[in-house]
Design a protein around this motif. Structure first.
Motif, PDB file in Angstrom:
ATOM      1  N   UNK A 109       0.801  -1.223   0.000  1.00 16.36           N
ATOM      2  CA  UNK A 109       0.000   0.000   0.000  1.00 16.36           C
ATOM      3  C   UNK A 109       0.833   1.272   0.000  1.00 16.36           C
ATOM      4  N   UNK A 110       2.106   1.183   0.421  1.00 18.27           N
ATOM      5  CA  UNK A 110       2.941   2.384   0.432  1.00 18.27           C
ATOM      6  C   UNK A 110       3.268   2.870  -0.977  1.00 18.27           C
ATOM      7  N   UNK A 111       3.310   1.960  -1.959  1.00 23.90           N
ATOM      8  CA  UNK A 111       3.666   2.367  -3.324  1.00 23.90           C
ATOM      9  C   UNK A 111       2.662   3.370  -3.896  1.00 23.90           C
ATOM     10  N   UNK A 162      11.795   1.859   2.173  1.00 25.08           N
ATOM     11  CA  UNK A 162      12.883   1.815   1.200  1.00 25.08           C
ATOM     12  C   UNK A 162      12.499   1.045  -0.048  1.00 25.08           C
ATOM     13  N   UNK A 163      11.865  -0.124   0.109  1.00 29.76           N
ATOM     14  CA  UNK A 163      11.440  -0.912  -1.043  1.00 29.76           C
ATOM     15  C   UNK A 163      10.393  -0.169  -1.872  1.00 29.76           C
ATOM     16  N   UNK A 164       9.446   0.496  -1.199  1.00 28.76           N
ATOM     17  CA  UNK A 164       8.394   1.214  -1.912  1.00 28.76           C
ATOM     18  C   UNK A 164       8.974   2.351  -2.756  1.00 28.76           C
ATOM     19  N   UNK A 165       9.886   3.119  -2.163  1.00 30.83           N
ATOM     20  CA  UNK A 165      10.506   4.221  -2.907  1.00 30.83           C
ATOM     21  C   UNK A 165      11.365   3.686  -4.043  1.00 30.83           C
ATOM     22  N   UNK A 255       1.073  -2.295  -9.888  1.00 36.23           N
ATOM     23  CA  UNK A 255       0.932  -3.697 -10.284  1.00 36.23           C
ATOM     24  C   UNK A 255       2.102  -4.523  -9.757  1.00 36.23           C
ATOM     25  N   UNK A 256       3.311  -3.968  -9.857  1.00 38.79           N
ATOM     26  CA  UNK A 256       4.492  -4.653  -9.356  1.00 38.79           C
ATOM     27  C   UNK A 256       4.377  -4.854  -7.845  1.00 38.79           C
ATOM     28  N   UNK A 257       3.941  -3.808  -7.155  1.00 36.71           N
ATOM     29  CA  UNK A 257       3.806  -3.896  -5.700  1.00 36.71           C
ATOM     30  C   UNK A 257       2.829  -4.997  -5.301  1.00 36.71           C
TER      31      UNK A 257
END
Length: 321
Positions: A109-111, A162-165, A255-257
């Protein structure tokens, strides 16, 4: 390798999540014997070097390359990966596997949230509904009623951001920079950052404080360390971040997230298969919710469809806005 359809890209990313889920136990065992920074330095160095031969098949990407933007983007993406992998691994020393799985999964959800806040990227109602369902599914799958927040949870929450950014920025960089060189340089950047961190750390580089002193020769003959480095370096890192960058030229970041949300599903399945751990009713419901969220978002978001053309891509997984 040419990726011509979104379906192929989705399958490649699902394979990435399968590898990440299965390798979790191996990494957990390896870092009991070798410090996090040293393990990551070796892992990412092997990953970066293993992709260099693929430049031969992507020679056109080396023509008129803009080195300054490429190196700058690689250094930034590499730093985000360095922070994310370090905080995730270190956090595991202080919190439970369930908490770690759920909090890391918050990058889903952070993406779209950070995409809207940072870049004003708008997503359809179907995407937001999918994100809510996926978050609830991750909770049921990995945590249930036992969520407690501690030092390890704080570290892993940093990892999720970090992963979302990283997903969002990769989606922007792959539009203007060659994918394969970008993949290689960011992986080598992680190896460099990890090596520097291991060097300046007051802790021993090759063993944990209080443990039996080890040399690099000892590590080089340790079957567990060798297996962990080869599997995580070649499959969990080199292949994974090649696939991410390549597929993000076709798929949108949200979509990737959502596809990445299947990682804990594969982790639970591998634990059930290899360690005889039971998923439980809540876990099965959570896994089903994650699958449903992917379908809702995919079928409901028709606005972002693009015309597909042959691509000469080769690197990390992040969806396009």
């Amino acid at each position: 390798m040419l990726i011509r359809s979104s379906r192929t890209a989705q399958l490649l990313l699902l394979l990435v999540c399968f590898i990440w889920g299965v390798e979790f136990v191996l990494i957990d065992l390896a870092i009991e014997e070798i410090p996090t920074h040293t393990f990551n330095a070796i892992r990412f160095l092997l990953a970066g070097l293993s992709l260099i031969p693929l430049l031969w098949f992507n020679r056109q990407q080396l023509v008129n390359i803009r080195w300054l933007p490429l190196c700058g983007a690689s250094a930034l993406l590499g730093f985000l990966l360095f922070v994310s992998f370090y905080t995730q691994t270190e956090g595991m020393h202080y919190t439970s596997v369930s908490n770690a799985g759920f909090i890391t999964g918050l990058n889903v959800p952070l993406v779209p949230l950070l995409g809207f806040l940072l870049f004003r990227i708008k997503a359809s109602a179907a995407v937001w509904i999918g994100m809510v369902i996926a978050t609830a599914g991750l909770y049921l799958l990995t945590v249930g009623d036992n969520l407690e927040f501690n030092r390890g949870d704080t570290l892993i929450l940093t990892c999720a951001f970090g992963f979302a950014i990283h997903i969002l920025l990769t989606g922007r960089f792959v539009d203007s920079l060659p994918v394969m060189p970008l993949s290689i340089l960011q992986l080598l950047a992680v190896a460099l950052y990890s090596s520097i961190a291991a060097w300046i750390s007051p802790e021993p580089a090759f063993y944990h404080s209080g443990a039996t002193p080890l040399s690099w020769q000892d590590l080089a003959t340790n079957p567990l360390i060798i297996s962990a480095v080869l599997i995580t370096g070649l499959l969990g890192t080199a292949y994974a971040y090649w696939a991410q960058s390549a597929c993000q030229q076709i798929l949108a970041s949200h979509q990737v997230a959502l596809i990445f949300a299947t990682e804990p599903v594969f982790a639970c399945l591998s634990a059930w298969l290899f360690l005889n751990e039971q998923l439980g009713t809540l876990g099965l419901v959570g896994a089903g919710m994650i699958i449903a969220a992917m379908l809702i978002s995919e079928l409901g978001d028709r606005r972002g469809r693009v015309t597909l053309e042959p691509l000469d891509q080769s690197t990390s997984v992040s969806p396009k806005p």
